[in-house]
Design an enzyme around this catalytic site. Sequence first.
Site, PDB file in Angstrom:
ATOM      1  CG  ASP A   1       3.104   3.197   0.077  1.00 46.04           C
ATOM      2  OD1 ASP A   1       3.166   4.118   0.930  1.00 46.04           O
ATOM      3  OD2 ASP A   1       3.907   3.085  -0.871  1.00 46.04           O
TER       4      ASP A   1
ATOM      5  CG  HIS B   1       2.810  -1.947   1.553  1.00 47.16           C
ATOM      6  ND1 HIS B   1       4.158  -2.224   1.677  1.00 47.16           N
ATOM      7  CD2 HIS B   1       2.660  -1.338   0.347  1.00 47.16           C
ATOM      8  CE1 HIS B   1       4.795  -1.799   0.587  1.00 47.16           C
ATOM      9  NE2 HIS B   1       3.895  -1.259  -0.233  1.00 47.16           N
TER      10      HIS B   1
HETATM   11 ZN    ZN Z   1       1.847   0.858  -3.478  1.00 46.42          ZN
END
Ligand code: ZN
Length: 444
Positions: free
Chosen positions: A253, A395
């Site tokens: 992400d 991430h």
């Molecule tokens: Zn996020």
Amino acid sequence: MDKQQRKRRAAAKKRMRQHVRDRKKQINIHSYGSGKWIKGILIAAMLCFLSVFVLTATDTLNQQQADEQKQIIIDLNVQSETMLAGENLPQLKAKTSFSGDEERTIDADGKYTVKQLLQELNQGEGYELSCEGDGMAEGEFPIQIALKDDLTKKLDADWGGEVKLVTYTGVLTVKNKVGTWDGKKFKRYDGTYVTDDFVESQGSRYYFNSNGDMVTGELKKGYSIYNFDQNGKLVSETNLIDPAKPMVAITYDDGPGKRTNELLDVLEENKAHATFFLLGQKMNNSTADLVKRMAQVGSEAANHSWSHPQLTKKNEEEIKKQMEDTNNSIVNLGGVTPMTFRPPYGAINDMVRANVKMPLILWSVDTLDWKTKDAKATVDHVMNNVKDGDIILMHDVHDSTIDASKELIPKLIEAGYQLVTVSEMAAARGITLEAGQSYTEFWK
Ligand code: ZN
């Protein structure tokens, strides 16, 4: 001259005259006789000729009348059909052709007429039509006609052979549903060329690249490897995802990040796929290349909103704008269309579901990589918790996550997991992702 002498002379003259008369008569008879003979022959010949002519003519007429009375010949023509491959097969039919007296009766009771027979034949009664063409493969296929037993029996026995059916086969032409070959390209019926797509033709599959050229040799597309022979025919297809084997979907992400390209190298080297939930506000000309490369290595570029707000605190218009702006920038700059969405913080309510217009993808393994920023902790957390069908949250904006991925990706593969995108995993599990629905994992 004495009396005796005159008498002899007179007698001689008389004989002479008689002779001349006889002679004349003879000649006359002769000439008359030969003329009559010729005329006789001529007359006889003419009579003979006439009689032969009259006899022949009468004979032909009689024969014709007899034939007309005897045999009725009906042509039964199978209709030829043309269709596009893959469409429904046309209704096969045959039509009669007949010239003659349709009112004639043909049965023993004198009730059944030619007209009735023609009607029944035109309605498809009394015979079977068959064709080897299945409507899927192109080509020309004869349409055969076979009379049914009950009709054959009527023709041979009931109607005493009076009716003769002459059958003619037809042809089913199955055309390619897309278009036609144009050298090594494939031209659609609307005149455009097929690009970046398969075409089924003559029972084989072909692939045409972005220039519209037929591909030969090996082609990697998504999780599949295709092999084409030198004529462009697909000879083998290897799907690298085995639905029976374990698989996980790694998701990254908030990117693209500074080291996302390094991550793509790792994925490519390991023939692994991942899903990148991108922020619209990070899309620019330099990150556009990263998005293009994601697609090239088989990964998925997806939507994570424009500016990472908690959508449950936004109104309808704001939600829609966050979604649309992000999708547009990914399409316009990266050239790919996002198919899935991850709501920031996993925050979902009914209004979010109603307005995102995309499937909402959550996760089943939270690495907390953003919190620990520790590569080893991230790897350990995944390896200690992972199972078939998991969606793993990471991430790619943290160095520790890139480092963790370098170790984690080969480790997961070694443990027997196939690394696939979210969309690939849903498809492998037979799930159709739906807008407004949320998905946390794809466990069996
Ligand atoms: Zn996020």
